[in-house]
Design an enzyme around this catalytic site. Structure first.
Site, PDB file in Angstrom:
ATOM      1  N   TRP A  81       0.816  -1.288  -0.143  1.00 56.54           N
ATOM      2  CA  TRP A  81       0.094   0.118  -0.013  1.00 56.54           C
ATOM      3  C   TRP A  81       0.811   1.273   0.096  1.00 56.54           C
ATOM      4  O   TRP A  81       0.643   2.260  -0.701  1.00 56.54           O
ATOM      5  CB  TRP A  81      -0.820   0.072   1.096  1.00 56.54           C
ATOM      6  CG  TRP A  81      -2.097  -0.928   0.643  1.00 56.54           C
ATOM      7  CD1 TRP A  81      -2.302  -2.184   1.328  1.00 56.54           C
ATOM      8  CD2 TRP A  81      -3.297  -0.606  -0.058  1.00 56.54           C
ATOM      9  NE1 TRP A  81      -3.585  -2.729   0.546  1.00 56.54           N
ATOM     10  CE2 TRP A  81      -4.015  -1.731   0.011  1.00 56.54           C
ATOM     11  CE3 TRP A  81      -3.637   0.649  -1.038  1.00 56.54           C
ATOM     12  CZ2 TRP A  81      -5.378  -1.890  -0.975  1.00 56.54           C
ATOM     13  CZ3 TRP A  81      -4.633   0.318  -1.794  1.00 56.54           C
ATOM     14  CH2 TRP A  81      -5.514  -0.493  -1.813  1.00 56.54           C
TER      15      TRP A  81
ATOM     16  N   ASP B 200      -1.278   6.838   6.822  1.00 61.09           N
ATOM     17  CA  ASP B 200      -2.447   5.987   6.165  1.00 61.09           C
ATOM     18  C   ASP B 200      -2.744   4.991   7.136  1.00 61.09           C
ATOM     19  O   ASP B 200      -2.151   3.964   7.054  1.00 61.09           O
ATOM     20  CB  ASP B 200      -1.736   5.456   4.731  1.00 61.09           C
ATOM     21  CG  ASP B 200      -2.820   4.341   4.391  1.00 61.09           C
ATOM     22  OD1 ASP B 200      -3.933   4.125   4.770  1.00 61.09           O
ATOM     23  OD2 ASP B 200      -2.443   3.709   3.359  1.00 61.09           O
TER      24      ASP B 200
ATOM     25  N   LYS C 203     -12.333  -0.999   6.777  1.00 61.70           N
ATOM     26  CA  LYS C 203     -11.474  -2.178   7.720  1.00 61.70           C
ATOM     27  C   LYS C 203     -12.092  -1.831   9.102  1.00 61.70           C
ATOM     28  O   LYS C 203     -12.500  -2.927   9.800  1.00 61.70           O
ATOM     29  CB  LYS C 203      -9.950  -1.832   7.613  1.00 61.70           C
ATOM     30  CG  LYS C 203      -9.661  -2.340   5.940  1.00 61.70           C
ATOM     31  CD  LYS C 203      -8.295  -1.871   5.584  1.00 61.70           C
ATOM     32  CE  LYS C 203      -8.168  -1.854   4.172  1.00 61.70           C
ATOM     33  NZ  LYS C 203      -8.199  -3.168   3.465  1.00 61.70           N
TER      34      LYS C 203
END
Lengths: 360, 360
Positions: free
Chosen positions: B102, B172, B196
Site C-alpha cells: 500500500w 495511512d 476495515k
C-alpha cells in the site's frame, strides 16, 4: 407511524420493496452468514452482484455494446472534474450549457482542467422561466464535448430534447436517469450520481462510449479515471460495495415494474397530477414553461409566503416529508423520482387542496 | 446458518451489534418513517448524525482542538491523490516510506502532483521480513511531508513507532485506525479508508491539523479538497450518508467497549493467540519480524502449499470465511480488526490445530 412519503431531492426515497429486501438480508446475505457490505469486492459473490447490476442496467437502458458502464465513487461534484479530465486535453475547449444551478456549477469545476466555455440557455418569457437547447451557440471546431444537465433538480427545469451537434454530448442525468427512455447512442457520456433515481449517495454511474476511453489527462486522480475503471471492471480501487448492491436491487425493481417505459408512464401521471393541482390553484404557483416542467422535481411557490412554515409543518404532520425548496430558490419542491408511488402524489395533492381550502 | 467469522481484509466484518441496530432501523430511523439513507444530508436529523459521529471520534482518539475531522468520498486511492494535492505545491518534494504494497502504491499516485521521493524501509534478516522507521533517509529541507503506512494489510507488517522527523507526518491508518491509542499530535494528517476498522467502503476519514489547510493545488478536484470539505463541514458535496451513519454507530460501539485502550487489550490478546498457534506449529509459518507482526492482518503460509485449497474449504465449512491471502503474496491471511471478537480467533485457532493434527 403512519405511511410516510418522502419528497427529498436527494438523498431520496428508495423503493419500499428494495429497502425491505435489504433489511431482510442485512445480517445474512445469500445464506452466507455475513452482510453483503462485509465481503470482499473481489469475492465471487460480490462479482456476481457487479455483473448482474451492469447487465440489468444495460437491459433497462438498451445500452449498446460499444458503451462501457462504470460504477465509481462520489457524485456530481466528482463527475464535474472527471468529465473534462477524461474527455479533453489540458486547456482544450468544451461547451457547458447552463440551464440551472447544477449545470452552472459544472463550469466552475471544469475550468480547473480545460477552457470551460459556457452558454446561458435559460429564458424568461411571459412570466415563465425555461431553457432551450436551441439557444446553444455555434461551437468552435476544437470543442471536445458539450455538457448539459437534462434535469435541473433545484430549478425544476427539464430538457426533453438532445443538443443538436456532431460534437460529443455529455449529459448529467443525476436526477432523471431511468425516469424515461433515452437513446444512449445520442450521447458520448451519460453520468449520474446515484442518490436520486438509483440508490444511496456515494456512488456514480457512468455510461461512456468506449472509443472515448484511453486518453485521460496525465494528472487525473485514479479514482476519477474512466480508463482505469474500465480496464478493471470498476475495481481498480475498492468500490462502494453496499451502494452498488442497493443499486442492483433498484435495477431489478425497475425491471419488475415493467422497465423504463412503464415507469415513465407513471412518472408522467404523477407529474401531471401535481401540475394540474398547482395550475388550478390560486395559492400555488409554478413558473416553469410548459415544455420544461420537470417530471422529477416539481417546484412551486405559495402566493402568500407567510404560510410557508405552516404548509411544511402540516404536510409533515400528514406524513409528507421534505417539501421545502432548495435554499437558493425558496418555496416548495416535491421530488417525485421513480421510487415515489402514485399514491404518494395523490396524497400530496389532496393535502394541498385541503390546505388551500382552509388557509388559502 | 451457524455462527460465521469473517476474516476478510476489507470490506470487512462489522460489529454484530451495529449491524443488528442498522437492520432494526433500516425502514424507519428515529421514528421518521423513512430510512436514514433516504434523507437529506442537510436535514437537522442527519446533521445531528454528522456532529455526533465527529464528537465520538474526537473522544475516542483524543483529537486535539487544532485538528479538523473530515468525512470524504472514496478510499485509499483517493487519499493517495488528496494528500499531495492538499499538502504540497505542484512539483514540491515529499518522502514516501515504503514498507509494503500500500505504501508503494501511494508513490505512484503522488507522482502525478509532486516529486514523490520514496525510500524502501523493508528488511530481510535471519529469514524474517520487516520494516523499520530507522531506515528513513535524511530528508531534504524542502520536503513537504513524510507519508507512511503504519499497517500494511497485504504484507501483515505493522510499524508501532512514529517517524522521527520535524517534517509533517502523514499516516495511512486505513487498516489500524482505532485499534490502539495513538498520539494524534504526532501527525499532520491521519487518514483512513473506512472499510476495515470504521464502516462500509466508500468513505474516508481524514484528521488534519488545521494549519495545514488553505493551500490546495489549483487543480485539486473539489471532492478531494480538504479545505473545501473543512469549510463546509464535509458537505460541499453530498457525502456518502449511509456509510457515515454506520461509522457513527461503530464509534458508539467502540465507546461501549470501553474505548480504544480497552479494544487494544483485546486486539493484543487476539493477535498473540494466533501468532502463538502459528509459532507452535510445524504446518503454519509467519515470517514477519516479531516487532512488526501486525495485530490486524495475520499472514501465514502452510508448509505444504498443496493443502491450501483444503484448508480454505474446511475453514469455510466451519464458518471461518475469507482466509485466503492477497493474490500478490499467496498463503493465508486472517484479518482480525476491532469487530472480530476473541471467540472468532479462538475458533480459528482450534480449527487450525485440528487441521494440522489430521493433515499436517
Amino acid at each position: 407511524m403512519s405511511q410516510v412519503y418522502n419528497f427529498s431531492a436527494g438523498p431520496a426515497m428508495l423503493p419500499a420493496e428494495v429497502l425491505k429486501q435489504a433489511q431482510e438480508e442485512l445480517l445474512s446475505w445469500q445464506g452466507l452468514g455475513t452482510s453483503v457490505m462485509e465481503i470482499s469486492h473481489r469475492s465471487p459473490e460480490f462479482l456476481a452482484v457487479a455483473q448482474e447490476s451492469e447487465r440489468d442496467l444495460r437491459d433497462l437502458m438498451a445500452i449498446p455494446d460499444n458503451y462501457t458502464v462504470l460504477f465509481m465513487h462520489g457524485g456530481g461534484r466528482g463527475q464535474f472534474a472527471a468529465v473534462p479530465l477524461n474527455l479533453a486535453a489540458k486547456g482544450q475547449r468544451a461547451m457547458h450549457l447552463v440551464s440551472g444551478s447544477w449545470s452552472k456549477a459544472s463550469v466552475v469545476e471544469a475550468s480547473k482542467y480545460i477552457q470551460a466555455d459556457s452558454a446561458d440557455i435559460r429564458f424568461e418569457r411571459d412570466g415563465t422561466i425555461g431553457a432551450s437547447l436551441d439557444m446553444m451557440p455555434e461551437l468552435s471546431t476544437d470543442t471536445a464535448f458539450v455538457h448539459y444537465c437534462p434535469n435541473e433538480t433545484v430549478d425544476g427545469i427539464e430538457l426533453f430534447g438532445v443538443p443538436q451537434t456532431d460534437k460529443t454530448i455529455v449529459a448529467d442525468m443525476s436526477s432523471n436517469i431511468l425516469s424515461r427512455p433515452v437513446n444512449v447512442a445520442d450521447y458520448g457520456v451519460i453520468w449520474a450520481g446515484a442518490q436520486k433515481n438509483i440508490g444511496p449517495s456515494g456512488l456514480s454511474v457512468v455510461i461512456v462510449r468506449s472509443d472515448l476511453l484511453g486518453s485521460p489527462q496525465a494528472d487525473t486522480p485514479v479514482i476519477l479515471d474512466y480508463t482505469a475503471a474500465a480496464n478493471n471492471e470498476s475495481m481498480f480501487n475498492t468500490p462502494p460495495t453496499y451502494s452498488w448492491y442497493l443499486s442492483g436491487l433498484v435495477f431489478k425493481w425497475l425491471k419488475q415494474q415493467g422497465g423504463v417505459a412503464a415507469v415513465e408512464a407513471i412518472n408522467r401521471q404523477k407529474a401531471e397530477l401535481l401540475y394540474e393541482c398547482i395550475d388550478a390553484s390560486a395559492l400555488y404557483n409554478n413558473r416553469i414553461a410548459a415544455e420544461n416542467r420537470s417530471r422529477m422535481n416539481v417546484v412551486f411557490q405559495l402566493a402568500d409566503e407567510s404560510l410557508n412554515a405552516e404548509f411544511l409543518a402540516q404536510a409533515k404532520d400528514n406524513g409528507l416529508h421534505a417539501l421545502k425548496g432548495h435554499r437558493s430558490v425558496g418555496g416548495m419542491r416535491a421530488s417525485i423520482y421513480n421510487a415515489m408511488p402514485l399514491i404518494g402524489v395523490q396524497t400530496l395533492v389532496e393535502f394541498m387542496r385541503e390546505f388551500e381550502r382552509t388557509k388559502g
